[in-house]
Design a protein around this motif. Structure first.
Motif, PDB file in Angstrom:
ATOM      1  N   ASP A  23      -1.878  53.690 -31.968  1.00 50.97           N
ATOM      2  CA  ASP A  23      -0.853  53.637 -33.006  1.00 50.97           C
ATOM      3  C   ASP A  23       0.530  53.971 -32.455  1.00 50.97           C
ATOM      4  O   ASP A  23       1.518  53.327 -32.806  1.00 50.97           O
ATOM      5  CB  ASP A  23      -1.202  54.591 -34.150  1.00 50.97           C
ATOM      6  N   GLN A  24       0.606  54.965 -31.564  1.00 51.13           N
ATOM      7  CA  GLN A  24       1.888  55.329 -30.955  1.00 51.13           C
ATOM      8  C   GLN A  24       2.424  54.192 -30.084  1.00 51.13           C
ATOM      9  O   GLN A  24       3.623  53.912 -30.085  1.00 51.13           O
ATOM     10  CB  GLN A  24       1.738  56.606 -30.127  1.00 51.13           C
ATOM     11  N   LYS A  26       1.769  50.973 -30.471  1.00 47.28           N
ATOM     12  CA  LYS A  26       2.213  49.899 -31.376  1.00 47.28           C
ATOM     13  C   LYS A  26       3.596  50.201 -31.926  1.00 47.28           C
ATOM     14  O   LYS A  26       4.454  49.316 -32.006  1.00 47.28           O
ATOM     15  CB  LYS A  26       1.217  49.735 -32.525  1.00 47.28           C
ATOM     16  N   GLU A  27       3.823  51.448 -32.316  1.00 44.40           N
ATOM     17  CA  GLU A  27       5.129  51.850 -32.837  1.00 44.40           C
ATOM     18  C   GLU A  27       6.209  51.713 -31.764  1.00 44.40           C
ATOM     19  O   GLU A  27       7.319  51.262 -32.040  1.00 44.40           O
ATOM     20  CB  GLU A  27       5.077  53.285 -33.362  1.00 44.40           C
ATOM     21  N   SER A  31       9.430  49.356 -32.095  1.00 44.00           N
ATOM     22  CA  SER A  31      10.745  49.968 -31.981  1.00 44.00           C
ATOM     23  C   SER A  31      11.564  49.300 -30.886  1.00 44.00           C
ATOM     24  O   SER A  31      12.751  49.018 -31.062  1.00 44.00           O
ATOM     25  CB  SER A  31      10.596  51.461 -31.696  1.00 44.00           C
TER      26      SER A  31
END
Length: 110
Positions: A23-24, A26-27, A31
């Motif tokens: 998840d990190q 993907k973020e 970004s």
């Protein structure tokens, strides 16, 4: 049977940790894409190099105390809607004056 050293005692915890990492990542990718798009807008509209575009975004972020990703979001929204908070517009104008040769289209004359 004793637990094997270096092996997680709870596999579900390990799966949870790996999902958090995914998840990190993907973020971070999302970004990065937003920031790159905003740099592209600054480059095109401000007639600056990509490196200067990055510096412009960084300067606006630092002078407004707004996270760089959020500044990039505001610039992309501006590109779609033509609307930008006045304090961001002022800082963007000043950063472009420091790093590039032109004014932002639509900025009020000084």
């Amino acid at each position: 049977m004793p637990a094997v050293p270096d092996e997680p005692a709870d596999e579900s915890q390990r799966v949870f940790e790996l999902q958090e990492q995914v998840d990190q990542l993907k973020e971070a990718v999302a970004s990065h894409a937003v920031v790159d798009q905003a740099i592209g807008m600054v480059v095109a509209l401000g007639r600056v190099t990509p490196d200067q575009g990055w510096e412009v975004l960084r300067d606006v972020s630092q002078h407004t105390n707004i996270k760089l990703r959020n500044v990039a979001d505001l610039i992309l929204i501006w590109g779609r809607s033509g609307e930008m908070p006045p304090e961001i517009r002022v800082e963007l104008q000043e950063a472009l004056e420091r790093h590039g040769p032109t004014q932002i289209p639509g900025a009020p004359p000084e």
